[in-house]
Motif scaffolding. Structure first.
Motif, PDB file in Angstrom:
ATOM      1  N   ALA A  85       9.794   7.996  -7.498  1.00  0.00           N
ATOM      2  CA  ALA A  85       9.827   8.398  -6.090  1.00  0.00           C
ATOM      3  C   ALA A  85       9.400   7.202  -5.237  1.00  0.00           C
ATOM      4  O   ALA A  85       8.531   6.431  -5.625  1.00  0.00           O
ATOM      5  CB  ALA A  85       8.878   9.563  -5.864  1.00  0.00           C
ATOM      6  N   GLU A  86      10.042   7.063  -4.075  1.00  0.00           N
ATOM      7  CA  GLU A  86       9.708   5.972  -3.159  1.00  0.00           C
ATOM      8  C   GLU A  86       9.514   6.515  -1.764  1.00  0.00           C
ATOM      9  O   GLU A  86      10.228   7.430  -1.354  1.00  0.00           O
ATOM     10  CB  GLU A  86      10.869   4.967  -3.093  1.00  0.00           C
ATOM     11  N   GLU A  87       8.594   5.922  -1.029  1.00  0.00           N
ATOM     12  CA  GLU A  87       8.369   6.348   0.350  1.00  0.00           C
ATOM     13  C   GLU A  87       9.637   6.118   1.171  1.00  0.00           C
ATOM     14  O   GLU A  87      10.325   5.112   0.995  1.00  0.00           O
ATOM     15  CB  GLU A  87       7.168   5.595   0.944  1.00  0.00           C
ATOM     16  N   SER A  88       9.957   7.055   2.034  1.00  0.00           N
ATOM     17  CA  SER A  88      11.155   7.071   2.891  1.00  0.00           C
ATOM     18  C   SER A  88      12.427   7.487   2.159  1.00  0.00           C
ATOM     19  O   SER A  88      13.496   7.569   2.763  1.00  0.00           O
ATOM     20  CB  SER A  88      11.450   5.703   3.540  1.00  0.00           C
ATOM     21  N   GLN A  89      12.311   7.725   0.852  1.00  0.00           N
ATOM     22  CA  GLN A  89      13.483   8.133   0.072  1.00  0.00           C
ATOM     23  C   GLN A  89      14.016   9.474   0.591  1.00  0.00           C
ATOM     24  O   GLN A  89      13.240  10.378   0.919  1.00  0.00           O
ATOM     25  CB  GLN A  89      13.043   8.280  -1.384  1.00  0.00           C
ATOM     26  N   ILE A  90      15.333   9.583   0.648  1.00  0.00           N
ATOM     27  CA  ILE A  90      15.955  10.818   1.127  1.00  0.00           C
ATOM     28  C   ILE A  90      16.707  11.495  -0.011  1.00  0.00           C
ATOM     29  O   ILE A  90      17.455  10.848  -0.738  1.00  0.00           O
ATOM     30  CB  ILE A  90      16.899  10.504   2.308  1.00  0.00           C
ATOM     31  N   ILE A  91      16.457  12.785  -0.169  1.00  0.00           N
ATOM     32  CA  ILE A  91      17.084  13.559  -1.235  1.00  0.00           C
ATOM     33  C   ILE A  91      18.084  14.518  -0.595  1.00  0.00           C
ATOM     34  O   ILE A  91      17.719  15.368   0.211  1.00  0.00           O
ATOM     35  CB  ILE A  91      16.026  14.356  -2.041  1.00  0.00           C
ATOM     36  N   ARG A  92      19.339  14.362  -0.981  1.00  0.00           N
ATOM     37  CA  ARG A  92      20.417  15.186  -0.410  1.00  0.00           C
ATOM     38  C   ARG A  92      20.697  16.416  -1.260  1.00  0.00           C
ATOM     39  O   ARG A  92      20.548  16.363  -2.468  1.00  0.00           O
ATOM     40  CB  ARG A  92      21.708  14.346  -0.307  1.00  0.00           C
ATOM     41  N   PHE A  93      21.138  17.462  -0.621  1.00  0.00           N
ATOM     42  CA  PHE A  93      21.424  18.721  -1.345  1.00  0.00           C
ATOM     43  C   PHE A  93      22.877  19.127  -1.158  1.00  0.00           C
ATOM     44  O   PHE A  93      23.514  18.718  -0.219  1.00  0.00           O
ATOM     45  CB  PHE A  93      20.510  19.833  -0.819  1.00  0.00           C
ATOM     46  N   GLN A 141       0.839  -1.204   0.000  1.00  0.00           N
ATOM     47  CA  GLN A 141       0.000   0.000   0.000  1.00  0.00           C
ATOM     48  C   GLN A 141       0.873   1.253   0.000  1.00  0.00           C
ATOM     49  O   GLN A 141       1.985   1.246   0.522  1.00  0.00           O
ATOM     50  CB  GLN A 141      -0.926  -0.031   1.221  1.00  0.00           C
ATOM     51  N   ARG A 142       0.363   2.310  -0.613  1.00  0.00           N
ATOM     52  CA  ARG A 142       1.120   3.566  -0.695  1.00  0.00           C
ATOM     53  C   ARG A 142       0.230   4.727  -0.274  1.00  0.00           C
ATOM     54  O   ARG A 142      -0.964   4.742  -0.553  1.00  0.00           O
ATOM     55  CB  ARG A 142       1.611   3.803  -2.132  1.00  0.00           C
ATOM     56  N   THR A 143       0.842   5.723   0.375  1.00  0.00           N
ATOM     57  CA  THR A 143       0.073   6.888   0.819  1.00  0.00           C
ATOM     58  C   THR A 143       0.167   8.006  -0.233  1.00  0.00           C
ATOM     59  O   THR A 143       1.020   7.987  -1.119  1.00  0.00           O
ATOM     60  CB  THR A 143       0.585   7.393   2.184  1.00  0.00           C
ATOM     61  N   THR A 144      -0.721   8.980  -0.065  1.00  0.00           N
ATOM     62  CA  THR A 144      -0.829  10.098  -1.013  1.00  0.00           C
ATOM     63  C   THR A 144       0.451  10.945  -1.034  1.00  0.00           C
ATOM     64  O   THR A 144       1.093  11.140   0.009  1.00  0.00           O
ATOM     65  CB  THR A 144      -2.048  10.938  -0.611  1.00  0.00           C
ATOM     66  N   SER A 145       0.766  11.483  -2.207  1.00  0.00           N
ATOM     67  CA  SER A 145       2.048  12.174  -2.399  1.00  0.00           C
ATOM     68  C   SER A 145       2.274  13.293  -1.379  1.00  0.00           C
ATOM     69  O   SER A 145       1.409  14.132  -1.140  1.00  0.00           O
ATOM     70  CB  SER A 145       2.147  12.732  -3.823  1.00  0.00           C
ATOM     71  N   CYS A 146       3.456  13.283  -0.810  1.00  0.00           N
ATOM     72  CA  CYS A 146       3.811  14.251   0.235  1.00  0.00           C
ATOM     73  C   CYS A 146       5.329  14.259   0.395  1.00  0.00           C
ATOM     74  O   CYS A 146       5.958  13.211   0.390  1.00  0.00           O
ATOM     75  CB  CYS A 146       3.162  13.813   1.555  1.00  0.00           C
ATOM     76  N   LEU A 147       5.901  15.457   0.497  1.00  0.00           N
ATOM     77  CA  LEU A 147       7.333  15.582   0.769  1.00  0.00           C
ATOM     78  C   LEU A 147       7.535  16.280   2.112  1.00  0.00           C
ATOM     79  O   LEU A 147       6.786  17.203   2.449  1.00  0.00           O
ATOM     80  CB  LEU A 147       8.044  16.427  -0.302  1.00  0.00           C
ATOM     81  N   ALA A 148       8.536  15.839   2.855  1.00  0.00           N
ATOM     82  CA  ALA A 148       8.932  16.552   4.073  1.00  0.00           C
ATOM     83  C   ALA A 148      10.248  17.259   3.799  1.00  0.00           C
ATOM     84  O   ALA A 148      11.099  16.750   3.055  1.00  0.00           O
ATOM     85  CB  ALA A 148       9.104  15.578   5.225  1.00  0.00           C
ATOM     86  N   ILE A 149      10.399  18.441   4.373  1.00  0.00           N
ATOM     87  CA  ILE A 149      11.672  19.171   4.311  1.00  0.00           C
ATOM     88  C   ILE A 149      12.205  19.172   5.741  1.00  0.00           C
ATOM     89  O   ILE A 149      11.514  19.645   6.650  1.00  0.00           O
ATOM     90  CB  ILE A 149      11.468  20.620   3.828  1.00  0.00           C
ATOM     91  N   VAL A 150      13.384  18.605   5.926  1.00  0.00           N
ATOM     92  CA  VAL A 150      13.904  18.422   7.281  1.00  0.00           C
ATOM     93  C   VAL A 150      15.213  19.184   7.440  1.00  0.00           C
ATOM     94  O   VAL A 150      16.108  19.060   6.599  1.00  0.00           O
ATOM     95  CB  VAL A 150      14.150  16.918   7.567  1.00  0.00           C
ATOM     96  N   ASP A 151      15.311  19.972   8.511  1.00  0.00           N
ATOM     97  CA  ASP A 151      16.566  20.656   8.815  1.00  0.00           C
ATOM     98  C   ASP A 151      17.122  20.091  10.124  1.00  0.00           C
ATOM     99  O   ASP A 151      16.668  20.455  11.209  1.00  0.00           O
ATOM    100  CB  ASP A 151      16.348  22.174   8.942  1.00  0.00           C
ATOM    101  N   PRO A 152      18.102  19.187  10.023  1.00  0.00           N
ATOM    102  CA  PRO A 152      18.632  18.578  11.244  1.00  0.00           C
ATOM    103  C   PRO A 152      19.470  19.557  12.066  1.00  0.00           C
ATOM    104  O   PRO A 152      19.738  19.300  13.239  1.00  0.00           O
ATOM    105  CB  PRO A 152      19.494  17.424  10.726  1.00  0.00           C
ATOM    106  N   ILE A 153      19.855  20.684  11.450  1.00  0.00           N
ATOM    107  CA  ILE A 153      20.665  21.673  12.184  1.00  0.00           C
ATOM    108  C   ILE A 153      19.768  22.447  13.147  1.00  0.00           C
ATOM    109  O   ILE A 153      20.017  22.521  14.340  1.00  0.00           O
ATOM    110  CB  ILE A 153      21.385  22.642  11.209  1.00  0.00           C
ATOM    111  N   SER A 154      18.665  22.991  12.615  1.00  0.00           N
ATOM    112  CA  SER A 154      17.761  23.780  13.462  1.00  0.00           C
ATOM    113  C   SER A 154      16.704  22.897  14.126  1.00  0.00           C
ATOM    114  O   SER A 154      15.918  23.365  14.936  1.00  0.00           O
ATOM    115  CB  SER A 154      17.061  24.842  12.609  1.00  0.00           C
ATOM    116  N   LYS A 155      16.679  21.623  13.747  1.00  0.00           N
ATOM    117  CA  LYS A 155      15.670  20.662  14.218  1.00  0.00           C
ATOM    118  C   LYS A 155      14.252  21.112  13.862  1.00  0.00           C
ATOM    119  O   LYS A 155      13.310  20.976  14.649  1.00  0.00           O
ATOM    120  CB  LYS A 155      15.800  20.410  15.727  1.00  0.00           C
TER     121      LYS A 155
END
Ligand SMILES: [Zn+2]
Ligand SMILES: [Zn+2]
Ligand SMILES: [Zn+2]
Length: 307
Positions: free
Chosen positions: A299-307, A59-73
């Motif tokens: 795109a895959e769920e839990s995939q992490i995109i680095r910058f 099963q897959r959930t509806t499209s959604c991206l999270a933007i995470v800043d581990p520096i500022s939490k």
């Protein structure tokens, strides 16, 4: 005993490897990849959803991206989907917290904003959670229940966006909404450009045909580093109904349009927002192989995109 040891080993191993994977500068995490209805789709009794009804792992959930800043939490999500509960849980599993610093909305179709309901009195009762929205989207939420109650009770705090105008989420992350043609019954529709470390990602979960947009998508792909693009339908004829009523670029059309791009630009393309009928949801399908063989990504769920 042996079994307990094995289980704890596997558990420890999976936890540490996941933690190690996380970048220490801001990144994007994929929380969902399906079209508005998720996968499988309610009441679908056809072949496309049969295996997914049997096996929750498919099963897959509806499209959604999270933007995470581990520096500022800090962390934000793009779109509040009907699966927001599971998606924030996934985010928490990965980053250690489901706390949100804001939500950016693309448009007023069910898969993209109705998750806001969880921030009201009946559930989280948040206090002035920032929700970034374009002018019509903002007015729609302010003037229509039950969303208007979230505004009145200050569960959410609407922040008005302007198209093509960049805002800073914090010192490290910039966001720019841009208008795209779509069925705009209740709101305008935007895609987002996220810029981190001078690298950028565009996210366009919903758009009508590429040729209806004044921006040349192939040129835009060349300018950015990642492109998460509408892949609602794989090809014409996928639905029995008249598909011109619900226009999206077919994945086959997009691949043809991008076929002249250099390999490095094709690699930037990550297809997302798959309808339950889209064979790209089925692992090992001919369609999946075709997309990957042509040099594009899924795109895959839990995939992490680095910058
Ligand atoms: Zn959608
Ligand atoms: Zn189905
Ligand atoms: Zn839509």
């Amino acid at each position: 005993m042996k079994r307990i040891l094995l289980i704890s080993f596997v558990f420890l191993f999976s936890c540490t490897s996941e933690k190690e994977e996380l970048p220490n500068s801001p990144y994007v995490m994929v929380l969902g990849v399906a079209q508005d209805a998720g996968y499988p789709q309610m009441n679908c009794k056809k072949e496309c959803c049969a295996a997914a009804w049997e096996n929750p792992e498919l099963q897959r959930t509806t499209s959604c991206l999270a933007i995470v800043d581990p520096i500022s939490k800090e962390q934000w999500i793009i779109d509040a989907t009907p699966n927001i509960k599971e998606q924030l849980q996934l985010l928490k599993q990965k980053t250690g917290t489901e706390k949100l610093d804001g939500i950016l909305l693309t448009h007023a179709h069910m898969g993209h904003y109705t998750g806001l309901m969880h921030f009201g009195r009946e559930v989280m009762g948040t206090n002035n959670l920032p929700v970034f929205a374009m002018p019509k989207m903002k007015t729609f939420l302010e003037e229509n229940g039950p969303w208007s109650q979230l505004v009145e009770l200050e569960n959410i705090s609407l922040q008005k966006l302007k198209s093509d105008s960049t805002i800073k989420l914090n010192e490290n992350i910039k966001i720019k909404p841009f208008l795209v043609p779509h069925r705009d019954e209740f709101s305008e529709t935007v895609g987002y450009e996220i810029t981190i470390n001078n690298k950028s990602l565009i996210f366009i979960p919903d758009i009508d045909k590429w040729e209806k947009w004044e921006t040349d998508i192939s040129e835009l792909i060349q300018k950015v580093d990642y492109a998460f693009l509408d892949a609602t339908f794989y090809k014409n004829g996928e639905l029995k109904r008249d598909m011109s009523e619900i226009p999206h670029p077919f994945v086959e059309e997009s691949m043809e349009l991008f076929s002249e791009l250099p390999e490095k630009d094709k690699q930037k393309v990550h297809f997302i927002h798959f309808n339950h009928t889209n064979p790209l949801l089925i692992d090992g399908s001919t369609a999946q192989k075709e997309v990957l063989k042509k040099g594009f990504n899924l795109a895959e769920e839990s995939q992490i995109i680095r910058f």
